[in-house]
Design an enzyme around this catalytic site. Structure first.
Site, PDB file in Angstrom:
ATOM      1  N   ASN A 231     -34.926  13.558  28.627  1.00 43.10           N
ATOM      2  CA  ASN A 231     -35.557  14.250  29.787  1.00 43.10           C
ATOM      3  C   ASN A 231     -37.224  14.063  29.628  1.00 43.10           C
ATOM      4  OD1 ASN A 231     -36.415  16.796  28.732  1.00 43.10           O
ATOM      5  ND2 ASN A 231     -34.322  16.912  28.332  1.00 43.10           N
ATOM      6  N   PHE A 346     -36.774  29.971  29.040  1.00 42.26           N
ATOM      7  CA  PHE A 346     -37.371  29.278  30.031  1.00 42.26           C
ATOM      8  C   PHE A 346     -36.666  28.751  31.252  1.00 42.26           C
ATOM      9  CE2 PHE A 346     -42.268  28.572  29.568  1.00 42.26           C
ATOM     10  CZ  PHE A 346     -42.211  29.185  28.519  1.00 42.26           C
TER      11      PHE A 346
END
Ligand code: C5P
Length: 420
Positions: A231, A346
């Site tokens: 990613n 997160f």
């Protein structure tokens, strides 16, 4: 997640020191004699760029290596070289120099100069100013620079140990090629490293004595020997948090996926590639940690069986199909430990930021989630964060990632249980 040929995430620079990190600081930069004086010119630039005012003081030996003219031009102030300099109205440069200073940094610090300092000798302006400084208000930092044999000599080691015992902070030395052609310990740290060390020195030690574990970057899940799933995480936010925690006095371990970022000073780094490797490295370190910050963008899935040879494209052959299996949730696993560290997750979302962050807070059973908009942060040097916990939300407005990391460290420190 995107399938890519075996390219790793794009190389990017370290989170830079923000322009204002030394704003309002007045530094006396002392140069003693050594070839590393050539680095002092760049050091002055770095300190000035970071917002400091710099007053250069040189020994006579330093003047053989670099001119006062260069350092005056870069610091925008006349340089002091003599205790008999009559420019100050009271003729007491050795006193006046340090009365407004936030620190004296000696770079380069020669073996001879340190030998003088530990004996309290003061036969020229720089050692005189060091001795005359208000010791409680004006700390002394020294960056040794010398040949490796000089550095290793018992006399030098003894002298630097004594200097540290007298309250000075020794920065370095680095190791590597030396101007004399030899290789070893004794190089002066680079200008940017010294700037960062000075910035770190001034940070409040909010996490002193705490062990902080951080995951950062993407993971890379191989499909075959040349391809994989990954990613767009650059790792910059996690590296900035590791640096901010170390600057705040913590003992930091950084578990990094495949990124090309330099390791922040004083941080222990463990490089991993896949989510399973990141999971294993994290779970090994988590029980001994006080804080865990999961910034890594862990790939949600990996292919069930990795091909041993490159999967070939051929006329008439069907497009390959991959069976995916779910990767372990590292954050949730740490939060499930019997005595978990303070866990911070997160949430990188593209929409409905707070809704998703709240859902993660509950699902992963962690006390704090930091929400950010994925497409507006990946690979960038700045970000905007929203802290989401049981009591509500708090915005940390857009800023460079290091500034945000320092704010987040302060928020975490304020939430830790107090001892004693
Ligand atoms: O909902 P999601 O699983 O994407 O939550 C993201 C948070 O969980 C981040 O803090 C991320 O580092 C962490 N995470 C993890 N292990 C995973 C997936 C996400 O630690 N397998």
């Amino acid at each position: 997640m995107a399938a890519v040929d075996n390219r790793r995430p794009v190389a990017s620079s370290e989170p830079t020191t923000s322009a204002s990190e030394l704003a309002g600081r007045h530094i006396v930069l002392g140069l003693s004699g050594g070839i590393a004086c050539y680095k002092a010119a760049e050091l002055v630039r770095e300190l000035v760029k970071a917002g400091a005012t710099v007053q250069v003081v040189m020994t006579e030996a330093a003047e053989h290596f670099i001119t006062a003219v260069t350092l005056q031009a870069l610091s925008n102030r006349p340089v002091f070289t003599s205790q008999w300099d009559a420019r100050d109205h009271n003729n007491m440069a050795h006193i006046n120099l340090t009365r407004e200073a936030d620190a004296i940094l000696i770079a380069p610090a020669s073996a001879d100069f340190i030998a003088k300092l530990i004996h309290g000798r003061a036969d020229e302006l720089l050692s005189l100013a060091c001795l005359a400084r208000p010791i409680e208000r004006c700390p002394l930092l020294v960056a040794p620079a010398m040949n490796r044999e000089m550095w290793a000599h018992p006399a030098t080691q003894r002298n630097f140990a004594q200097l540290a015992a007298d309250g000075a902070t020794v920065l370095g030395p680095g190791s590597g090629d030396q101007a004399c052609g030899e290789i070893g310990d004794g190089r002066m740290l680079e200008a940017a490293e010294l700037r960062d060390a000075l910035v770190a020195f001034f940070q409040p030690k909010l996490l002193a004595g705490k062990r902080v574990l951080v995951t950062a970057g993407p993971t890379f899940e191989p499909i075959d020997p040349v391809r994989g799933l990954t990613n767009r995480s650059s790792g910059k936010m996690g590296f900035a948090i590791a640096r901010a925690a170390a600057d705040a006095g913590a003992d930091v371990t950084l578990i990094a996926g495949p990124v090309h970022l330099p390791t922040p000073r004083g941080v222990k780094r463990v490089d991993v590639t896949t989510a399973v490797e990141m999971h294993d490295a994290t779970l090994a370190a988590a029980p001994a940690s006080d804080v865990f910050v999961a910034t890594a963008a862990v790939a949600d899935w990996r292919v069930a069986s990795v091909a041993e040879a490159k999967i070939k494209k051929a006329a008439g052959r069907a497009v390959p199909a991959f069976e995916l299996v779910e990767n372990p949730d590292i954050l949730a696993a740490v939060a499930r430990l019997a005595k978990p560290p303070f866990c911070v997750g997160f949430a990188a979302e593209s929409n409905d930021l707070i809704v998703h962050a709240r859902e993660k807070l509950v699902r992963k059973n962690v006390p704090l989630i930091v929400a950010n908009l994925g497409p507006q942060t990946f690979g960038r040097d700045d970000n905007a964060l929203t802290l989401v916990d049981a009591s509500g939300e708090r915005e940390l407005p857009r800023a460079d990632k290091l500034t945000l990391a320092r704010q987040l460290v302060a928020e975490i420190a304020a939430r830790l249980p107090r001892h004693g």
